[in-house]
Design a protein around this motif. Sequence first.
Motif, PDB file in Angstrom:
ATOM      1  N   ASN A  99       0.857  -1.182   0.000  1.00 22.22           N
ATOM      2  CA  ASN A  99       0.000   0.000   0.000  1.00 22.22           C
ATOM      3  C   ASN A  99       0.897   1.237   0.000  1.00 22.22           C
ATOM      4  O   ASN A  99       1.716   1.402   0.900  1.00 22.22           O
ATOM      5  CB  ASN A  99      -0.901  -0.017   1.241  1.00 22.22           C
ATOM      6  CG  ASN A  99      -1.864   1.135   1.297  1.00 22.22           C
ATOM      7  OD1 ASN A  99      -1.714   2.129   0.593  1.00 22.22           O
ATOM      8  ND2 ASN A  99      -2.859   1.009   2.154  1.00 22.22           N
ATOM      9  N   MET A 101       0.258   4.145   0.845  1.00 24.02           N
ATOM     10  CA  MET A 101      -0.028   4.981   2.008  1.00 24.02           C
ATOM     11  C   MET A 101       0.432   4.346   3.317  1.00 24.02           C
ATOM     12  O   MET A 101       0.579   5.033   4.318  1.00 24.02           O
ATOM     13  CB  MET A 101      -1.532   5.261   2.107  1.00 24.02           C
ATOM     14  CG  MET A 101      -2.105   5.901   0.877  1.00 24.02           C
ATOM     15  SD  MET A 101      -1.254   7.437   0.576  1.00 24.02           S
ATOM     16  CE  MET A 101      -2.530   8.382  -0.138  1.00 24.02           C
ATOM     17  N   ASP A 102       0.615   3.022   3.300  1.00 25.26           N
ATOM     18  CA  ASP A 102       1.047   2.304   4.505  1.00 25.26           C
ATOM     19  C   ASP A 102       1.922   1.142   4.049  1.00 25.26           C
ATOM     20  O   ASP A 102       1.419   0.075   3.685  1.00 25.26           O
ATOM     21  CB  ASP A 102      -0.179   1.806   5.272  1.00 25.26           C
ATOM     22  CG  ASP A 102       0.174   1.026   6.530  1.00 25.26           C
ATOM     23  OD1 ASP A 102       1.375   0.820   6.808  1.00 25.26           O
ATOM     24  OD2 ASP A 102      -0.767   0.617   7.241  1.00 25.26           O
ATOM     25  N   LYS A 103       3.212   1.328   4.065  1.00 21.57           N
ATOM     26  CA  LYS A 103       4.175   0.353   3.523  1.00 21.57           C
ATOM     27  C   LYS A 103       4.119  -1.009   4.224  1.00 21.57           C
ATOM     28  O   LYS A 103       4.601  -1.998   3.695  1.00 21.57           O
ATOM     29  CB  LYS A 103       5.605   0.912   3.593  1.00 21.57           C
ATOM     30  CG  LYS A 103       5.812   2.167   2.780  1.00 21.57           C
ATOM     31  CD  LYS A 103       5.746   1.875   1.316  1.00 21.57           C
ATOM     32  CE  LYS A 103       6.049   3.127   0.510  1.00 21.57           C
ATOM     33  NZ  LYS A 103       5.783   2.998  -0.876  1.00 21.57           N
TER      34      LYS A 103
END
Length: 142
Positions: A99, A101-103
């Motif tokens: 993602n 936005m959120d690794k």
Amino acid sequence: MCRFFAWGKLGLLCAVVAGCGSRDYPGPRRIALSGKVMADGQPVEMGVISFVPADETGRVSGGPIKGGSYSVPEENGAFAGKYRVEIYWNKPTGKKIRNPMDKDEMIDEMMQGLPEKFNVKSELTADVSQKQTKFDFELKTK
């Protein structure tokens, strides 16, 4: 006196009925749209449909496709007229990606699932009117 009272009631009733039909948007009346979108016999699970005025002077309307169906309410609807229809399908590839936005989170990779003849270079059309508000699309990609 009784006649005046009866006419007054009728006038009030007309005002109430007319008020109930008011719109929450300015300009000409818009038309709610709905329908189904299938690709190769399967419902388009997640996508977007847009009705683009053929003369390019009207307003673009449309909305999300979920589970093979779309419903555009009147306030977001189209004016009567001819439209080019664009359909975009966020089709899962079967792969997982990080993602952006959120690794730490893995999400389904999505890609455009339809050829350009259904979106960017759409050949699909619709003639919207008060009598014609439902448009189903059976798309063949192969």
